[in-house]
Motif scaffolding. Structure first.
Motif, PDB file in Angstrom:
ATOM      1  N   PRO A  55       0.792  -1.257   0.009  1.00  0.00           N
ATOM      2  CA  PRO A  55      -0.108   0.007   0.017  1.00  0.00           C
ATOM      3  C   PRO A  55       0.880   1.373  -0.096  1.00  0.00           C
ATOM      4  O   PRO A  55       2.057   1.221   0.599  1.00  0.00           O
ATOM      5  CB  PRO A  55      -0.866  -0.231   1.371  1.00  0.00           C
ATOM      6  CG  PRO A  55      -0.152  -1.191   2.040  1.00  0.00           C
ATOM      7  CD  PRO A  55       0.729  -1.990   1.435  1.00  0.00           C
ATOM      8  N   ARG A  56       0.383   2.296  -0.605  1.00  0.00           N
ATOM      9  CA  ARG A  56       1.279   3.344  -0.840  1.00  0.00           C
ATOM     10  C   ARG A  56       1.756   4.162   0.257  1.00  0.00           C
ATOM     11  O   ARG A  56       3.079   4.738   0.528  1.00  0.00           O
ATOM     12  CB  ARG A  56       0.286   4.535  -1.713  1.00  0.00           C
ATOM     13  CG  ARG A  56       1.023   5.819  -1.854  1.00  0.00           C
ATOM     14  CD  ARG A  56      -0.039   6.850  -2.698  1.00  0.00           C
ATOM     15  NE  ARG A  56      -0.420   6.372  -3.657  1.00  0.00           N
ATOM     16  CZ  ARG A  56      -1.290   6.988  -4.695  1.00  0.00           C
ATOM     17  NH1 ARG A  56      -1.666   8.171  -4.474  1.00  0.00           N
ATOM     18  NH2 ARG A  56      -1.635   6.702  -5.811  1.00  0.00           N
ATOM     19  N   ASN A  57       1.015   4.055   1.722  1.00  0.00           N
ATOM     20  CA  ASN A  57       1.670   4.664   2.463  1.00  0.00           C
ATOM     21  C   ASN A  57       3.128   4.036   3.371  1.00  0.00           C
ATOM     22  O   ASN A  57       3.864   4.824   3.781  1.00  0.00           O
ATOM     23  CB  ASN A  57       0.613   4.407   3.943  1.00  0.00           C
ATOM     24  CG  ASN A  57       0.281   3.010   4.327  1.00  0.00           C
ATOM     25  OD1 ASN A  57      -0.064   2.333   3.571  1.00  0.00           O
ATOM     26  ND2 ASN A  57       0.388   3.026   5.713  1.00  0.00           N
ATOM     27  N   GLU A  58       3.098   2.591   2.736  1.00  0.00           N
ATOM     28  CA  GLU A  58       4.532   2.224   3.458  1.00  0.00           C
ATOM     29  C   GLU A  58       5.671   2.461   2.793  1.00  0.00           C
ATOM     30  O   GLU A  58       6.619   2.788   3.307  1.00  0.00           O
ATOM     31  CB  GLU A  58       4.247   0.465   3.274  1.00  0.00           C
ATOM     32  CG  GLU A  58       3.146  -0.148   4.615  1.00  0.00           C
ATOM     33  CD  GLU A  58       2.857  -1.562   4.411  1.00  0.00           C
ATOM     34  OE1 GLU A  58       3.165  -2.059   3.643  1.00  0.00           O
ATOM     35  OE2 GLU A  58       2.125  -1.797   5.474  1.00  0.00           O
ATOM     36  N   PRO A  59       5.635   2.318   1.304  1.00  0.00           N
ATOM     37  CA  PRO A  59       6.906   3.017   0.622  1.00  0.00           C
ATOM     38  C   PRO A  59       6.833   4.581   1.013  1.00  0.00           C
ATOM     39  O   PRO A  59       8.265   4.978   1.081  1.00  0.00           O
ATOM     40  CB  PRO A  59       6.601   2.933  -0.923  1.00  0.00           C
ATOM     41  CG  PRO A  59       5.596   1.914  -0.927  1.00  0.00           C
ATOM     42  CD  PRO A  59       4.756   1.913   0.363  1.00  0.00           C
ATOM     43  N   PHE A  60       5.942   5.361   1.230  1.00  0.00           N
ATOM     44  CA  PHE A  60       6.073   6.714   1.708  1.00  0.00           C
ATOM     45  C   PHE A  60       6.626   6.705   3.059  1.00  0.00           C
ATOM     46  O   PHE A  60       7.681   7.526   3.314  1.00  0.00           O
ATOM     47  CB  PHE A  60       4.635   7.222   1.710  1.00  0.00           C
ATOM     48  CG  PHE A  60       4.713   8.678   2.228  1.00  0.00           C
ATOM     49  CD1 PHE A  60       5.117   9.623   1.340  1.00  0.00           C
ATOM     50  CD2 PHE A  60       4.111   8.997   3.237  1.00  0.00           C
ATOM     51  CE1 PHE A  60       5.239  11.116   1.745  1.00  0.00           C
ATOM     52  CE2 PHE A  60       4.150  10.312   3.909  1.00  0.00           C
ATOM     53  CZ  PHE A  60       4.557  11.371   3.055  1.00  0.00           C
ATOM     54  N   ALA A  61       6.319   5.983   3.928  1.00  0.00           N
ATOM     55  CA  ALA A  61       7.218   5.812   5.349  1.00  0.00           C
ATOM     56  C   ALA A  61       8.532   5.495   5.276  1.00  0.00           C
ATOM     57  O   ALA A  61       9.222   6.032   5.825  1.00  0.00           O
ATOM     58  CB  ALA A  61       6.287   4.885   6.140  1.00  0.00           C
ATOM     59  N   PHE A  62       8.443   4.367   4.120  1.00  0.00           N
ATOM     60  CA  PHE A  62      10.180   4.152   4.081  1.00  0.00           C
ATOM     61  C   PHE A  62      10.920   5.508   3.547  1.00  0.00           C
ATOM     62  O   PHE A  62      12.061   5.703   3.863  1.00  0.00           O
ATOM     63  CB  PHE A  62      10.179   2.997   2.762  1.00  0.00           C
ATOM     64  CG  PHE A  62      11.583   2.804   2.313  1.00  0.00           C
ATOM     65  CD1 PHE A  62      12.661   2.446   3.029  1.00  0.00           C
ATOM     66  CD2 PHE A  62      12.027   3.599   1.006  1.00  0.00           C
ATOM     67  CE1 PHE A  62      14.073   2.229   2.781  1.00  0.00           C
ATOM     68  CE2 PHE A  62      13.296   3.169   0.612  1.00  0.00           C
ATOM     69  CZ  PHE A  62      14.186   2.745   1.122  1.00  0.00           C
ATOM     70  N   ARG A  63      10.495   6.265   2.590  1.00  0.00           N
ATOM     71  CA  ARG A  63      11.109   7.319   2.162  1.00  0.00           C
ATOM     72  C   ARG A  63      11.547   8.420   3.134  1.00  0.00           C
ATOM     73  O   ARG A  63      12.240   8.818   3.147  1.00  0.00           O
ATOM     74  CB  ARG A  63      10.304   7.939   0.872  1.00  0.00           C
ATOM     75  CG  ARG A  63      10.695   7.471  -0.452  1.00  0.00           C
ATOM     76  CD  ARG A  63      12.151   7.335  -0.766  1.00  0.00           C
ATOM     77  NE  ARG A  63      12.581   8.985  -0.709  1.00  0.00           N
ATOM     78  CZ  ARG A  63      12.294   9.705  -1.600  1.00  0.00           C
ATOM     79  NH1 ARG A  63      11.425   9.475  -2.430  1.00  0.00           N
ATOM     80  NH2 ARG A  63      12.580  10.806  -1.396  1.00  0.00           N
ATOM     81  N   GLN A  64      10.332   8.545   3.959  1.00  0.00           N
ATOM     82  CA  GLN A  64      10.681   9.398   5.214  1.00  0.00           C
ATOM     83  C   GLN A  64      11.824   8.930   5.938  1.00  0.00           C
ATOM     84  O   GLN A  64      12.667   9.651   6.526  1.00  0.00           O
ATOM     85  CB  GLN A  64       9.276   9.761   5.892  1.00  0.00           C
ATOM     86  CG  GLN A  64       8.234  10.156   5.239  1.00  0.00           C
ATOM     87  CD  GLN A  64       6.897  10.375   6.235  1.00  0.00           C
ATOM     88  OE1 GLN A  64       6.590   9.378   6.487  1.00  0.00           O
ATOM     89  NE2 GLN A  64       6.338  11.531   6.013  1.00  0.00           N
ATOM     90  N   GLN A  65      12.039   7.495   6.418  1.00  0.00           N
ATOM     91  CA  GLN A  65      12.805   6.983   7.064  1.00  0.00           C
ATOM     92  C   GLN A  65      14.347   7.175   6.311  1.00  0.00           C
ATOM     93  O   GLN A  65      15.268   7.429   6.869  1.00  0.00           O
ATOM     94  CB  GLN A  65      12.728   5.421   7.207  1.00  0.00           C
ATOM     95  CG  GLN A  65      11.459   5.444   8.378  1.00  0.00           C
ATOM     96  CD  GLN A  65      11.139   4.037   8.581  1.00  0.00           C
ATOM     97  OE1 GLN A  65      10.613   3.357   7.793  1.00  0.00           O
ATOM     98  NE2 GLN A  65      11.634   3.325   9.753  1.00  0.00           N
TER      99      GLN A  65
END
Length: 95
Positions: A55-65
């Motif tokens: 889901p889109r929120n997980e790669p987004f969270a990865f990019r923030q990390q």
């Protein structure tokens, strides 16, 4: 963060996800690579047939990390871009 590193590590994160790693495991494996621990093994074989992307929120969270890793851990400066993180992750995933 640098643009090349952004693409390299995001695609590596997606490779782990496609190969059966959950979000946190994929993040840990990518960060280990950045820390010089080499390419980490995948968690399993990719599914046959159509591959379900996370889901889109997980790669987004990865990019923030990843941004935090570059900024805090590696002490890299910000890079100016006209694309925000969410837009970048969407287009990188689509590619």
């Amino acid at each position: 963060m640098d643009v090349e590193g952004d693409i390299v590590w995001t695609t590596e994160y997606l490779r782990y996800r496609i190969n059966q790693c959950d979000h946190s495991t994929a993040v840990q494996k990518v960060l280990a690579q950045i820390d010089g621990l080499g390419v980490q093994p995948v968690c399993g074989n990719p599914p046959s047939g159509q591959v379900a992307f996370p889901p889109r929120n997980e790669p987004f969270a990865f990019r923030q990390q990843l941004d935090d890793k570059y900024r805090i851990g590696l002490r890299r400066g910000a890079v100016n871009t006209f694309v925000d993180i969410e837009g970048d992750i969407v287009w990188t995933s689509e590619y």
